[in-house]
Design a protein around this motif. Structure first.
Motif, short mmCIF file in Angstrom:
data_model
loop_
_atom_site.label_atom_id
_atom_site.label_comp_id
_atom_site.label_asym_id
_atom_site.label_seq_id
_atom_site.Cartn_x
_atom_site.Cartn_y
_atom_site.Cartn_z
N GLU A 37 20.39 -36.15 111.77
CA GLU A 37 20.28 -36.82 110.47
C GLU A 37 19.71 -38.23 110.59
O GLU A 37 18.90 -38.66 109.76
CB GLU A 37 21.66 -36.86 109.80
N ASP A 38 20.11 -38.98 111.62
CA ASP A 38 19.59 -40.34 111.80
C ASP A 38 18.09 -40.32 112.07
O ASP A 38 17.34 -41.15 111.54
CB ASP A 38 20.31 -41.06 112.95
N GLU A 41 16.29 -39.61 108.77
CA GLU A 41 16.25 -40.79 107.91
C GLU A 41 15.27 -41.84 108.43
O GLU A 41 14.51 -42.43 107.66
CB GLU A 41 17.65 -41.40 107.77
N HIS A 42 15.29 -42.05 109.74
CA HIS A 42 14.38 -43.03 110.35
C HIS A 42 12.92 -42.64 110.11
O HIS A 42 12.10 -43.47 109.73
CB HIS A 42 14.67 -43.16 111.85
#
Length: 108
Positions: A37-38, A41-42
């Protein structure tokens, strides 16, 4: 119209996004997915592409995703963009392999 691309990394994703833009898709209608998920998003922030929010998923699906596994959440997001259940499963398996999936739509 919808187009799905599978790439190996952020550099390839950026190249595909540029190609999709050149063929008429707006950045706000290009969605980038990663299993982490990170990372997702990044990459969305770095490429200035569309984010999956209430508008794209609907309120109840967005809330429901908070209680699902990441795989279930990703398949749900793919389906909310118009992919079939089988396509969603196929592309979620690509994410399991560490790849990135780009979904471009001119309908959202």
């Amino acid at each position: 119209m919808m187009k799905v691309e599978v790439v190996e990394n952020g550099v390839q994703a950026t190249e595909k996004i540029n190609s999709l833009e050149a063929s008429g898709f707006g950045k706000e209608n290009i969605y980038i997915f990663a299993h982490d998920e990170d990372r997702s998003e990044h990459l969305t922030d770095a490429t200035e592409t569309g984010g999956m929010g209430f508008k794209e998923q609907g309120f109840f699906d967005s809330i429901g995703n908070m209680f699902k596994s990441r795989g279930d959440e990703l398949r749900n997001k793919f389906e909310s963009l118009g992919l079939s259940k089988q396509e969603a499963e196929k592309y979620e398996m690509e994410l399991d392999k560490g790849r990135l999936v780009l979904v471009a739509s001119d309908e959202k």
